[in-house]
Design a protein around this motif. Structure first.
Motif, PDB file in Angstrom:
ATOM      1  N   ARG A 171      14.853  19.618 -41.872  1.00 29.48           N
ATOM      2  CA  ARG A 171      15.447  20.947 -41.997  1.00 29.48           C
ATOM      3  C   ARG A 171      14.512  21.910 -42.729  1.00 29.48           C
ATOM      4  O   ARG A 171      14.411  23.090 -42.366  1.00 29.48           O
ATOM      5  N   ILE A 172      13.838  21.411 -43.759  1.00 25.97           N
ATOM      6  CA  ILE A 172      12.886  22.251 -44.486  1.00 25.97           C
ATOM      7  C   ILE A 172      11.738  22.667 -43.572  1.00 25.97           C
ATOM      8  O   ILE A 172      11.333  23.842 -43.546  1.00 25.97           O
ATOM      9  N   VAL A 173      11.212  21.708 -42.813  1.00 25.38           N
ATOM     10  CA  VAL A 173      10.101  21.997 -41.900  1.00 25.38           C
ATOM     11  C   VAL A 173      10.530  22.993 -40.831  1.00 25.38           C
ATOM     12  O   VAL A 173       9.817  23.957 -40.526  1.00 25.38           O
ATOM     13  N   ARG A 174      11.705  22.775 -40.263  1.00 21.95           N
ATOM     14  CA  ARG A 174      12.196  23.676 -39.212  1.00 21.95           C
ATOM     15  C   ARG A 174      12.368  25.095 -39.746  1.00 21.95           C
ATOM     16  O   ARG A 174      11.969  26.073 -39.100  1.00 21.95           O
ATOM     17  N   ARG A 175      12.938  25.222 -40.937  1.00 19.78           N
ATOM     18  CA  ARG A 175      13.150  26.547 -41.522  1.00 19.78           C
ATOM     19  C   ARG A 175      11.823  27.213 -41.869  1.00 19.78           C
ATOM     20  O   ARG A 175      11.628  28.414 -41.611  1.00 19.78           O
ATOM     21  N   THR A 176      10.904  26.442 -42.445  1.00 21.22           N
ATOM     22  CA  THR A 176       9.610  26.999 -42.840  1.00 21.22           C
ATOM     23  C   THR A 176       8.833  27.514 -41.642  1.00 21.22           C
ATOM     24  O   THR A 176       8.301  28.637 -41.660  1.00 21.22           O
ATOM     25  N   MET A 177       8.769  26.707 -40.590  1.00 22.43           N
ATOM     26  CA  MET A 177       7.997  27.102 -39.413  1.00 22.43           C
ATOM     27  C   MET A 177       8.662  28.259 -38.667  1.00 22.43           C
ATOM     28  O   MET A 177       7.982  29.127 -38.112  1.00 22.43           O
ATOM     29  N   LYS A 178       9.984  28.297 -38.656  1.00 21.51           N
ATOM     30  CA  LYS A 178      10.692  29.385 -37.981  1.00 21.51           C
ATOM     31  C   LYS A 178      10.498  30.703 -38.713  1.00 21.51           C
ATOM     32  O   LYS A 178      10.305  31.758 -38.084  1.00 21.51           O
ATOM     33  N   ASN A 179      10.507  30.673 -40.045  1.00 25.73           N
ATOM     34  CA  ASN A 179      10.387  31.904 -40.825  1.00 25.73           C
ATOM     35  C   ASN A 179       9.035  32.585 -40.632  1.00 25.73           C
ATOM     36  O   ASN A 179       8.935  33.812 -40.734  1.00 25.73           O
TER      37      ASN A 179
END
Length: 319
Positions: A174-182
């Motif tokens: 979830r952290i990776v997904r949020r970081t890359m999306k932002n």
């Protein structure tokens, strides 16, 4: 008796009287010492010494982890997109104190190699919990556990909730997904983000009841982490790096996190304009004037596809 060789007798038992004579202590102290110490690699050569004796991996100075946080678990996670480095899997190691270590892999059968790296870089866990995957129970994985005397535990079939690594892996995802999306990062850079995110989590102090107001890093390594490399840039930030092939000497790139296994220290993974990742130690932030500069903005919006040696980054542009 051998003439051309040496017999090696391995012993796990030491007589207290022998230790008493060797160390000049009384018998009671010798018995207490033997009960509270380990001696797995005692060898007694017999015969004439005619060739070197290999020490073997078991005698290397591996750091042993102790206490309730020395019990680790591991799980394998898969990504549907092959990364820029050719990885499709991540082997995650974690304990109940939020310490996580991630190793990207090209295929799941590289799992024993990641265990070997974990032992060298972190230490020897007292026990290791995994699911019933063959690569995590047998062959190279099992041999490493036997060599370093790691207790192997597996979950019941079809019971993923019994493995805490499932929860930790979900949090990192979830952290990776949020970081890359932002930051709209290319999907093929996911393994860099996994490594960065797990490292940041290790150095973050929370109110977890097992951490005693320190970081997971300090609980495992027993010293405070140096976060200098992680506070200069945000992941995927624009940076300038020294480029000896550029007449202007500076080139724009994206920061992908510290490169821990290259250089003398404070080196970084940098995504260049043509989609390749390089390692450099000479970097700096963009100033406010440069961010607002029309000339620099033109560099921002230049199309990487115009480069002859550009690399496909998974359907998204670098910019």
């Amino acid at each position: 008796m051998h003439i051309n060789g040496v017999d090696i007798k391995m012993s796990k038992d030491i007589d207290p009287s022998i230790l008493s004579k060797l160390w000049g202590i009384n018998l009671d102290q010798a018995r207490r010492t033997l009960r509270s110490t380990e001696h797995y690699h005692i060898s007694t050569p017999e015969g004439q010494l005619s060739r070197r004796r290999r020490a073997g991996h078991g005698r290397r100075e591996q750091r042993s982890l102790h206490g309730h946080l020395s019990r680790f678990c591991s799980d394998t996670f898969k990504c549907n997109v092959k990364s820029l480095r050719g990885n499709k899997y991540v082997q995650l190691f974690c304990n109940r104190g939020n310490f996580t270590k991630c190793y990207p892999m090209a295929n799941r059968y590289e799992a024993p190699d990641t265990l070997h790296r974990f032992i060298d870089e972190v230490g020897v866990p007292s026990e290791l919990l995994t699911d019933g995957a063959p690569e995590l129970l047998y062959a190279g994985w099992k041999k490493l556990c036997q060599r370093y005397r790691i207790k192997q535990i597996s979950t019941e079939p079809n019971s993923p909730w019994q493995n805490p690594a499932e929860l930790s892996g979900g949090i990192i995802k979830r952290i990776v997904r949020r970081t890359m999306k932002n930051v709209n990062a290319p999907i093929r850079l996911w393994d860099y983000c996994w490594e960065y995110s797990s490292s940041v989590r290790n150095m973050t102090s929370t109110d977890h009841y097992l951490l005693d107001d320190v970081t997971p890093f300090q609980k495992i390594y027993e010293y405070s982490p140096d976060i200098s490399e992680y506070v200069q840039y945000k992941w995927f930030d624009w940076i300038w790096f020294l480029d000896i092939h550029n007449p202007m000497r500076e080139s724009l790139g994206r920061w992908l996190g510290p490169a821990q296994d290259c250089g003398e220290g404070f080196t970084s993974h940098i995504l260049t304009k043509n989609g390749k990742v390089i390692v450099r130690s000479t970097t700096r932030q963009l100033t406010n004037d440069e961010i607002e500069s029309a000339e620099v903005c033109l560099l921002y919006t230049s199309d990487a596809a115009d480069e002859e040696d550009s690399v496909d980054l998974g359907g998204r542009r670098i910019i």
